[in-house]
Design a protein around this motif. Structure first.
Motif, PDB file in Angstrom:
ATOM      1  N   ILE A  53       0.850  -1.188   0.000  1.00  0.00           N
ATOM      2  CA  ILE A  53       0.000   0.000   0.000  1.00  0.00           C
ATOM      3  C   ILE A  53       0.889   1.244   0.000  1.00  0.00           C
ATOM      4  O   ILE A  53       1.771   1.381   0.844  1.00  0.00           O
ATOM      5  N   PRO A  54       0.677   2.172  -0.936  1.00  0.00           N
ATOM      6  CA  PRO A  54       1.452   3.422  -0.945  1.00  0.00           C
ATOM      7  C   PRO A  54       1.245   4.203   0.357  1.00  0.00           C
ATOM      8  O   PRO A  54       0.158   4.193   0.937  1.00  0.00           O
ATOM      9  N   LEU A  55       2.311   4.865   0.791  1.00  0.00           N
ATOM     10  CA  LEU A  55       2.290   5.598   2.056  1.00  0.00           C
ATOM     11  C   LEU A  55       2.602   7.070   1.833  1.00  0.00           C
ATOM     12  O   LEU A  55       3.228   7.448   0.847  1.00  0.00           O
ATOM     13  N   ASP A  56       2.190   7.899   2.799  1.00  0.00           N
ATOM     14  CA  ASP A  56       2.460   9.333   2.756  1.00  0.00           C
ATOM     15  C   ASP A  56       3.503   9.693   3.807  1.00  0.00           C
ATOM     16  O   ASP A  56       3.251  10.482   4.704  1.00  0.00           O
ATOM     17  N   CYS A  57       4.688   9.079   3.714  1.00  0.00           N
ATOM     18  CA  CYS A  57       5.758   9.378   4.656  1.00  0.00           C
ATOM     19  C   CYS A  57       7.093   9.292   3.920  1.00  0.00           C
ATOM     20  O   CYS A  57       7.215   8.594   2.932  1.00  0.00           O
ATOM     21  N   TYR A  58       8.069  10.024   4.426  1.00  0.00           N
ATOM     22  CA  TYR A  58       9.400  10.005   3.824  1.00  0.00           C
ATOM     23  C   TYR A  58      10.169   8.746   4.224  1.00  0.00           C
ATOM     24  O   TYR A  58      10.825   8.118   3.406  1.00  0.00           O
ATOM     25  N   GLU A  59      10.102   8.387   5.502  1.00  0.00           N
ATOM     26  CA  GLU A  59      10.821   7.213   6.009  1.00  0.00           C
ATOM     27  C   GLU A  59      10.215   5.937   5.438  1.00  0.00           C
ATOM     28  O   GLU A  59       9.006   5.831   5.283  1.00  0.00           O
ATOM     29  N   ILE A  60      11.079   4.942   5.159  1.00  0.00           N
ATOM     30  CA  ILE A  60      10.641   3.668   4.601  1.00  0.00           C
ATOM     31  C   ILE A  60      10.379   2.708   5.765  1.00  0.00           C
ATOM     32  O   ILE A  60      11.316   2.340   6.480  1.00  0.00           O
ATOM     33  N   PRO A  61       9.116   2.301   5.980  1.00  0.00           N
ATOM     34  CA  PRO A  61       8.841   1.351   7.068  1.00  0.00           C
ATOM     35  C   PRO A  61       9.592   0.033   6.854  1.00  0.00           C
ATOM     36  O   PRO A  61       9.866  -0.364   5.716  1.00  0.00           O
ATOM     37  N   ALA A  62       9.901  -0.658   7.954  1.00  0.00           N
ATOM     38  CA  ALA A  62      10.692  -1.897   7.895  1.00  0.00           C
ATOM     39  C   ALA A  62      10.060  -2.942   6.980  1.00  0.00           C
ATOM     40  O   ALA A  62      10.765  -3.610   6.217  1.00  0.00           O
ATOM     41  N   GLN A  63       8.749  -3.096   7.007  1.00  0.00           N
ATOM     42  CA  GLN A  63       8.099  -4.116   6.173  1.00  0.00           C
ATOM     43  C   GLN A  63       8.227  -3.775   4.688  1.00  0.00           C
ATOM     44  O   GLN A  63       8.490  -4.653   3.863  1.00  0.00           O
ATOM     45  N   LEU A  64       8.101  -2.509   4.330  1.00  0.00           N
ATOM     46  CA  LEU A  64       8.268  -2.097   2.933  1.00  0.00           C
ATOM     47  C   LEU A  64       9.733  -2.253   2.509  1.00  0.00           C
ATOM     48  O   LEU A  64      10.026  -2.700   1.403  1.00  0.00           O
ATOM     49  N   PRO A  94      12.025  12.546  -6.140  1.00  0.00           N
ATOM     50  CA  PRO A  94      12.287  13.028  -4.781  1.00  0.00           C
ATOM     51  C   PRO A  94      10.998  13.295  -3.999  1.00  0.00           C
ATOM     52  O   PRO A  94      10.023  13.826  -4.534  1.00  0.00           O
ATOM     53  N   TYR A  95      11.038  12.899  -2.733  1.00  0.00           N
ATOM     54  CA  TYR A  95       9.889  13.072  -1.848  1.00  0.00           C
ATOM     55  C   TYR A  95       9.633  14.558  -1.618  1.00  0.00           C
ATOM     56  O   TYR A  95      10.556  15.328  -1.371  1.00  0.00           O
ATOM     57  N   LEU A  96       8.375  14.944  -1.709  1.00  0.00           N
ATOM     58  CA  LEU A  96       7.954  16.311  -1.429  1.00  0.00           C
ATOM     59  C   LEU A  96       6.820  16.229  -0.419  1.00  0.00           C
ATOM     60  O   LEU A  96       5.815  15.539  -0.661  1.00  0.00           O
ATOM     61  N   LYS A  97       6.987  16.886   0.713  1.00  0.00           N
ATOM     62  CA  LYS A  97       5.980  16.819   1.770  1.00  0.00           C
ATOM     63  C   LYS A  97       4.612  17.202   1.209  1.00  0.00           C
ATOM     64  O   LYS A  97       4.501  18.156   0.430  1.00  0.00           O
ATOM     65  N   PRO A  98       3.570  16.464   1.605  1.00  0.00           N
ATOM     66  CA  PRO A  98       2.228  16.793   1.122  1.00  0.00           C
ATOM     67  C   PRO A  98       1.810  18.237   1.425  1.00  0.00           C
ATOM     68  O   PRO A  98       1.140  18.866   0.608  1.00  0.00           O
ATOM     69  N   ASP A  99       2.236  18.785   2.576  1.00  0.00           N
ATOM     70  CA  ASP A  99       1.860  20.168   2.893  1.00  0.00           C
ATOM     71  C   ASP A  99       2.620  21.192   2.032  1.00  0.00           C
ATOM     72  O   ASP A  99       2.335  22.380   2.083  1.00  0.00           O
ATOM     73  N   ARG A 100       3.579  20.705   1.229  1.00  0.00           N
ATOM     74  CA  ARG A 100       4.293  21.570   0.279  1.00  0.00           C
ATOM     75  C   ARG A 100       3.901  21.248  -1.163  1.00  0.00           C
ATOM     76  O   ARG A 100       4.603  21.605  -2.091  1.00  0.00           O
ATOM     77  N   GLY A 101       2.793  20.498  -1.311  1.00  0.00           N
ATOM     78  CA  GLY A 101       2.285  20.188  -2.643  1.00  0.00           C
ATOM     79  C   GLY A 101       2.606  18.809  -3.165  1.00  0.00           C
ATOM     80  O   GLY A 101       2.273  18.474  -4.302  1.00  0.00           O
ATOM     81  N   GLY A 102       3.271  17.982  -2.357  1.00  0.00           N
ATOM     82  CA  GLY A 102       3.606  16.628  -2.789  1.00  0.00           C
ATOM     83  C   GLY A 102       2.372  15.753  -2.904  1.00  0.00           C
ATOM     84  O   GLY A 102       1.438  15.876  -2.110  1.00  0.00           O
ATOM     85  N   PRO A 103       2.348  14.859  -3.894  1.00  0.00           N
ATOM     86  CA  PRO A 103       1.187  13.987  -4.068  1.00  0.00           C
ATOM     87  C   PRO A 103       1.140  12.905  -2.987  1.00  0.00           C
ATOM     88  O   PRO A 103       2.144  12.594  -2.365  1.00  0.00           O
ATOM     89  N   SER A 104      -0.025  12.342  -2.786  1.00  0.00           N
ATOM     90  CA  SER A 104      -0.137  11.253  -1.809  1.00  0.00           C
ATOM     91  C   SER A 104       0.445   9.971  -2.401  1.00  0.00           C
ATOM     92  O   SER A 104       0.541   9.827  -3.618  1.00  0.00           O
ATOM     93  N   GLY A 105       0.846   9.069  -1.535  1.00  0.00           N
ATOM     94  CA  GLY A 105       1.350   7.773  -1.972  1.00  0.00           C
ATOM     95  C   GLY A 105       2.729   7.786  -2.601  1.00  0.00           C
ATOM     96  O   GLY A 105       3.072   6.909  -3.384  1.00  0.00           O
ATOM     97  N   GLN A 106       3.579   8.744  -2.242  1.00  0.00           N
ATOM     98  CA  GLN A 106       4.921   8.832  -2.844  1.00  0.00           C
ATOM     99  C   GLN A 106       5.830   7.679  -2.425  1.00  0.00           C
ATOM    100  O   GLN A 106       6.729   7.303  -3.175  1.00  0.00           O
ATOM    101  N   THR A 107       5.626   7.147  -1.241  1.00  0.00           N
ATOM    102  CA  THR A 107       6.457   6.052  -0.744  1.00  0.00           C
ATOM    103  C   THR A 107       5.763   4.745  -1.105  1.00  0.00           C
ATOM    104  O   THR A 107       4.866   4.287  -0.414  1.00  0.00           O
TER     105      THR A 107
END
Length: 179
Positions: A53-64, A94-107
């Motif tokens: 499942i795509p995530l809205d975070c910069y850090e890569i979770p261990a399972q991903l 490159p990851y762009l924070k959603p509050d700065r206009g980045g799309p959802s599901g970047q990770t």
């Protein structure tokens, strides 16, 4: 070390397993490679075709991260061969924070790739550029505009022809997000 083998190999007692940092080994040779004083722990298999499942975070979770390293166990820079559990996982776009206009599901699987630190830095701070038109396929452009396709079968140099440049431009997911 982490070993990978199919359930069929365990039940039949024959087959091939893969030892990270070593490569494929016949199951009959596994005890010789591991030695007498090894401990074995079993982990469930991650359903790689199911994706993640795509995530809205910069850090890569261990399972991903584990999922990515099982799908792509080596650096995806052209002609790289490094296999390591300590490899960087990098966002292709490159990851762009959603509050700065980045799309959802970047990770997500289709926007991440493993790189040794040197290649990660060449992409992030150097003049190498990468695009991932589909999960598991990376197009790289060198500082000299040469295009390389990297996938599970290795590196395929496409050169600096009109054809290669057409492929590079066609793989641009969004001109606003990728230079």
């Amino acid at each position: 070390r982490v070993e990978h083998l199919a359930a069929e190999a365990l039940t039949a007692g024959t087959g091939i397993c893969r030892i990270e940092s070593v490569g494929p080994v016949m199951l009959s040779q596994l005890s010789t490679v591991l030695g007498d004083n090894c401990s074995i722990s079993l982990k469930p298999v991650i359903d790689l075709p199911a994706g993640h499942i795509p995530l809205d975070c910069y850090e890569i979770p261990a399972q991903l991260r584990e999922h990515l390293l099982l799908r792509y166990p080596a650096d995806v820079f052209p002609y790289a061969a490094a296999v390591s559990r300590n490899i960087d996982i990098d966002h292709t776009i490159p990851y762009l924070k959603p509050d700065r206009g980045g799309p959802s599901g970047q990770t997500r699987i289709g926007n991440l790739g493993p790189h040794v630190r040197h290649h990660h830095n060449m992409k992030t701070h150097g003049r190498w550029h990468v695009r991932q038109p589909e999960p598991g396929t990376w197009l790289w452009r060198s500082p000299h505009k040469r295009i390389y396709l990297v996938n599970a079968t290795g590196t395929h140099p496409l050169g600096n022809t009109d054809y290669a440049q057409t492929i590079w431009h066609a793989a641009n997911p969004s001109p606003a997000l990728v230079s």
